[in-house]
Design an enzyme around this catalytic site. Structure first.
Site, PDB file in Angstrom:
ATOM      1  N   ASP A   8       0.799  -1.181   0.012  1.00 48.18           N
ATOM      2  CA  ASP A   8      -0.052   0.031   0.082  1.00 48.18           C
ATOM      3  C   ASP A   8       0.904   1.283   0.050  1.00 48.18           C
ATOM      4  OD1 ASP A   8      -1.859  -1.793   0.124  1.00 48.18           O
ATOM      5  OD2 ASP A   8      -2.773  -1.137   1.916  1.00 48.18           O
ATOM      6  N   LYS A 106      -6.944  -5.162  -3.280  1.00 52.41           N
ATOM      7  CA  LYS A 106      -7.702  -5.585  -2.063  1.00 52.41           C
ATOM      8  C   LYS A 106      -8.674  -4.614  -1.509  1.00 52.41           C
ATOM      9  CE  LYS A 106      -3.908  -4.330   1.012  1.00 52.41           C
ATOM     10  NZ  LYS A 106      -4.764  -3.128   1.821  1.00 52.41           N
ATOM     11  N   CYS A 151      -1.965  -3.109   7.520  1.00 50.26           N
ATOM     12  CA  CYS A 151      -1.718  -3.729   6.181  1.00 50.26           C
ATOM     13  C   CYS A 151      -0.444  -4.583   6.321  1.00 50.26           C
ATOM     14  CB  CYS A 151      -2.119  -3.033   5.132  1.00 50.26           C
ATOM     15  SG  CYS A 151      -3.844  -2.528   5.068  1.00 50.26           S
TER      16      CYS A 151
END
Ligand code: VGL
Ligand code: ZN
Length: 208
Positions: A8, A106, A151
């Site tokens: 991310d 995701k 994450c």
């Protein structure tokens, strides 16, 4: 065979972003430096529909940081971030995309959040990352990116569960730290399930 998993590294998690992680920009240079040391480089991209259930704005009277139940799971509410196709969902402009072999999206299902790059938080659906890595002969993964306490942490947990020898590049991560101590607690939790912590300079020196 070793893979680098970049978690991310997106505009919304960097300086001035909708879900800014302090020092988030600092991981970009480290990501670029790390790429040449791996057989495969993959990146995850948080990729939410605008009506995602993790957004506080989609729940009347709720605000970011509060916790609700979402489709049977406990869910922290976040500011609107990483909406599919938006500027904030793009990878950081300095991230060298040519060095990335494949991107895994995701968080597309509005009913369940997806912190890990492997599965959603309910482990209902896979992103395909595990199968991809196994097909490429990858046995060892190195994880870095944003955010340490969300994450990144859940990506390492699933990497361990999927049987990968799992390393965390500590200086390549930054955390949200919603509550003070969240980052150090996350580091301890990762180590307690078998994640090995390393610094990027050790990788560049060929020591790991
Ligand atoms: C993340 C909160 C919500 C992360 C993503 O990348 O750590 N955190 N969505
Ligand atoms: Zn998200």
């Amino acid at each position: 065979m070793k893979a680098l998993i970049l978690v991310d590294i997106q505009i919304d998690f960097c300086q001035g972003g909708a879900l800014e992680v302090k020092g988030g920009d600092d991981v970009v240079a480290i990501a670029n430096l790390m790429m040449p040391y791996f057989d495969k480089v993959v990146a995850t991209q948080d990729w939410h529909p605008a009506d995602h259930g993790s957004f506080a704005a989609n729940h009347p009277w709720r605000k970011p940081g509060q916790i609700i139940e979402l489709d049977g799971l406990s869910q922290v509410l976040w500011p609107i971030h990483c909406v599919q196709g938006s500027f904030g969902a793009e990878f950081h402009p300095q991230l060298e995309m040519d060095g990335i072999d494949k991107v895994f999206h995701k968080g597309m299902d509005r009913r369940v959040d997806s912190y890990s790059g492997f599965f959603d938080n309910g482990k209902r659906k896979t992103t395909g990352l595990s199968t991809y890595l196994k097909n490429e002969g990858i046995k060892t993964v190195f994880v870095m990116g944003l955010a340490t306490d969300y994450c990144v942490k859940f990506t390492t947990f699933d990497a361990i569960d999927e049987g990968f020898d799992t390393y965390l590049i500590v200086d390549g991560c930054r955390g949200v730290e919603l509550n003070p101590g969240d980052v150090s607690a996350a580091l301890e939790q990762m180590q307690s399930v078998g994640v090995k912590c390393v610094q990027s300079d050790k990788i560049m020196a060929g020591l790991v």
